[in-house]
Design a protein around this motif. Structure first.
Motif, PDB file in Angstrom:
ATOM      1  N   ARG A 104       0.813  -1.216   0.000  1.00 24.17           N
ATOM      2  CA  ARG A 104       0.000   0.000   0.000  1.00 24.17           C
ATOM      3  C   ARG A 104       0.847   1.267   0.000  1.00 24.17           C
ATOM      4  N   GLN A 105       2.051   1.207   0.560  1.00 23.59           N
ATOM      5  CA  GLN A 105       2.923   2.364   0.511  1.00 23.59           C
ATOM      6  C   GLN A 105       3.293   2.690  -0.930  1.00 23.59           C
ATOM      7  N   HIS A 106       3.630   1.661  -1.708  1.00 25.67           N
ATOM      8  CA  HIS A 106       3.911   1.871  -3.125  1.00 25.67           C
ATOM      9  C   HIS A 106       2.720   2.523  -3.831  1.00 25.67           C
ATOM     10  N   LEU A 107       1.540   1.987  -3.582  1.00 28.50           N
ATOM     11  CA  LEU A 107       0.344   2.501  -4.246  1.00 28.50           C
ATOM     12  C   LEU A 107       0.073   3.947  -3.845  1.00 28.50           C
ATOM     13  N   TYR A 108       0.213   4.259  -2.564  1.00 28.08           N
ATOM     14  CA  TYR A 108      -0.010   5.621  -2.082  1.00 28.08           C
ATOM     15  C   TYR A 108       0.965   6.591  -2.739  1.00 28.08           C
ATOM     16  N   TRP A 109       2.257   6.240  -2.754  1.00 25.11           N
ATOM     17  CA  TRP A 109       3.243   7.119  -3.382  1.00 25.11           C
ATOM     18  C   TRP A 109       2.900   7.349  -4.854  1.00 25.11           C
ATOM     19  N   LEU A 110       2.518   6.276  -5.534  1.00 28.08           N
ATOM     20  CA  LEU A 110       2.211   6.398  -6.958  1.00 28.08           C
ATOM     21  C   LEU A 110       1.019   7.327  -7.186  1.00 28.08           C
ATOM     22  N   GLU A 111       0.031   7.221  -6.332  1.00 24.27           N
ATOM     23  CA  GLU A 111      -1.171   8.034  -6.508  1.00 24.27           C
ATOM     24  C   GLU A 111      -0.959   9.494  -6.107  1.00 24.27           C
ATOM     25  N   GLN A 112      -0.027   9.750  -5.172  1.00 25.54           N
ATOM     26  CA  GLN A 112       0.101  11.086  -4.593  1.00 25.54           C
ATOM     27  C   GLN A 112       1.276  11.907  -5.118  1.00 25.54           C
ATOM     28  N   THR A 113       2.290  11.270  -5.695  1.00 22.85           N
ATOM     29  CA  THR A 113       3.494  11.988  -6.110  1.00 22.85           C
ATOM     30  C   THR A 113       3.284  12.658  -7.460  1.00 22.85           C
ATOM     31  N   ARG A 114       3.771  13.896  -7.589  1.00 23.80           N
ATOM     32  CA  ARG A 114       3.712  14.598  -8.864  1.00 23.80           C
ATOM     33  C   ARG A 114       4.898  14.136  -9.713  1.00 23.80           C
ATOM     34  N   LEU A 115       4.623  13.471 -10.837  1.00 26.95           N
ATOM     35  CA  LEU A 115       5.669  12.901 -11.676  1.00 26.95           C
ATOM     36  C   LEU A 115       5.808  13.680 -12.981  1.00 26.95           C
ATOM     37  N   PHE A 142      -6.185  -3.346  -5.860  1.00 31.78           N
ATOM     38  CA  PHE A 142      -4.942  -2.759  -6.357  1.00 31.78           C
ATOM     39  C   PHE A 142      -4.974  -2.629  -7.875  1.00 31.78           C
ATOM     40  N   HIS A 143      -5.466  -3.658  -8.537  1.00 27.95           N
ATOM     41  CA  HIS A 143      -5.501  -3.644  -9.996  1.00 27.95           C
ATOM     42  C   HIS A 143      -6.415  -2.516 -10.491  1.00 27.95           C
ATOM     43  N   GLN A 144      -7.562  -2.348  -9.847  1.00 28.66           N
ATOM     44  CA  GLN A 144      -8.502  -1.301 -10.264  1.00 28.66           C
ATOM     45  C   GLN A 144      -7.895   0.078 -10.044  1.00 28.66           C
ATOM     46  N   ARG A 145      -7.256   0.288  -8.890  1.00 28.82           N
ATOM     47  CA  ARG A 145      -6.692   1.610  -8.594  1.00 28.82           C
ATOM     48  C   ARG A 145      -5.502   1.916  -9.503  1.00 28.82           C
TER      49      ARG A 145
END
Length: 360
Positions: A104-115, A142-145
């Motif tokens: 979930r940490q990976h998913l959170y970073w991916l969703e929240q970080t400006r890339l 996870f797959h859906q998000r």
């Protein structure tokens, strides 16, 4: 004059082994694993061979991936352990590194970080290895998000990793495959499960992507013989030379701790290689080496810079004769068994002190 120690690398064997991997799974995309300094062979040495032939490469962490980019490798590179902080996602975006998502940490970073740009992601599911990966009941979420995440691009590959695929008689791999099939039945996109053992021994695991590693370097992951490993060609030959020969009387001992004692009048050759050069310190008395193509047993404890070998039964050994510690005629796995370990460890722990000499 330099010591004779060399880890000789046959790049033609690398190409041969990768071609064999493709032949075993001709419909699959191929990701060549080059982590741990290319399994001890030199990451850039092997990546430069694989890059034109592979669909992607894989490493453990971003430091390994940056080394490849700095060396001119442009092929996509998957970070098998994902990222360790959000800042690494920015680097991955800039460098075209693919990112494994397994918590979930990976998913959170991916969703929240400006890339700067979206990144390609793989989703790892834990089907029984119990190291990394989301739990089976979390996979659909996870797959859906990930599918709807603006920071993700390209195909979303769902993958897993086997715990005991190198043991063909164990039921665990069949159980993992059944669970993976059940979890991914309603998930869109490509799938991946086969490491070297899966590729060689479990055809039903091939799916859309294969991820060979150890086999690419010409070594079998199996302890028993297997028809799919017969054509593998070892890439690394570890060699040295005889630097001393002496007679040892019956009852005399050789080396540290005197753990080998001559049972007859013997001739002992000293070879200029030891655990400081990558030869395993725990190799037991009797571990084979090749001198002029003839097998001879280790006699005495491995020291930092030297080993001693019983050449009593060999013909015409002289100073300077080549010694092969492992290679085509002496598999690294056989040496590893005498040291109570596996060939993976012996090659990946090859130190910089032993020069890699490349032949094409």
């Amino acid at each position: 004059m330099a010591r004779a120690n060399q880890a000789r690398l046959d790049l033609a064997a690398l190409r041969h082994n990768l071609a064999h991997a493709r032949q075993l799974a001709p419909e699959c995309k191929v990701m060549c694993v080059v982590k741990a300094n290319g399994y001890g062979h030199g990451a850039l040495n092997v990546a430069r061979v694989f890059a034109p032939m592979a669909d992607a490469l894989a490493v453990a962490c971003i430091e390994e991936a940056i080394e490849l980019r700095d060396g001119g490798i442009e092929t996509p590179i998957l970070l098998l352990q994902g990222v360790f902080e959000a800042q690494e996602l920015i680097i991955a975006s800039q460098q075209n590194f693919w990112v494994m998502v397994d918590n979930r940490q990976h998913l959170y970073w991916l969703e929240q970080t400006r890339l700067p740009a979206p990144v390609t992601c793989w989703l790892k599911i834990d089907t029984g290895m119990h190291r990394l990966g989301v739990q089976p009941e979390e996979a659909a979420e996870f797959h859906q998000r990930l599918s709807s995440c603006e920071n993700r691009t390209g195909e979303l590959v769902t993958c897993t990793h086997f715990a005991s695929a190198d043991e063909l008689d164990k039921p665990q791999t069949t159980e993992q495959l059944a669970l993976f099939e059940s979890i991914t039945a309603d998930l869109s996109g490509p799938r991946s499960a086969a490491n070297s053992s899966g590729l060689l021994g479990w055809p039903s695991s091939h799916y859309d992507w294969i991820r060979p590693g150890y086999m690419l370097y010409g070594n079998s992951p199996f302890t028993a013989t297997h028809p799919n490993t017969d054509t593998l060609r070892p890439v690394m030959t570890l060699c040295s030379a005889v630097i001393s020969i002496r007679n040892v009387a019956s009852g005399e001992s050789v080396g540290y701790a005197a753990n080998w004692t001559a049972q007859r009048p013997s001739r002992i050759a000293t070879v200029s290689i030891g655990y400081g050069d990558g030869y395993p310190r725990l190799a037991a008395n009797g571990t084979p080496v090749l001198i002029n193509g003839q097998r001879a047993p280790l006699a005495g404890r491995v020291s930092m810079d030297m080993i001693t070998v019983d050449i009593t039964d060999l013909d015409d050994v002289k100073l300077g004769d080549q010694v092969i510690l492992w290679g085509e005629e002496l598999p690294v796995s056989e040496v590893a068994a005498h040291a109570g370990t596996i060939g993976y460890e012996l090659t990946t722990r090859m130190p910089a002190r032993t020069p890699r000499v490349v032949t094409d």
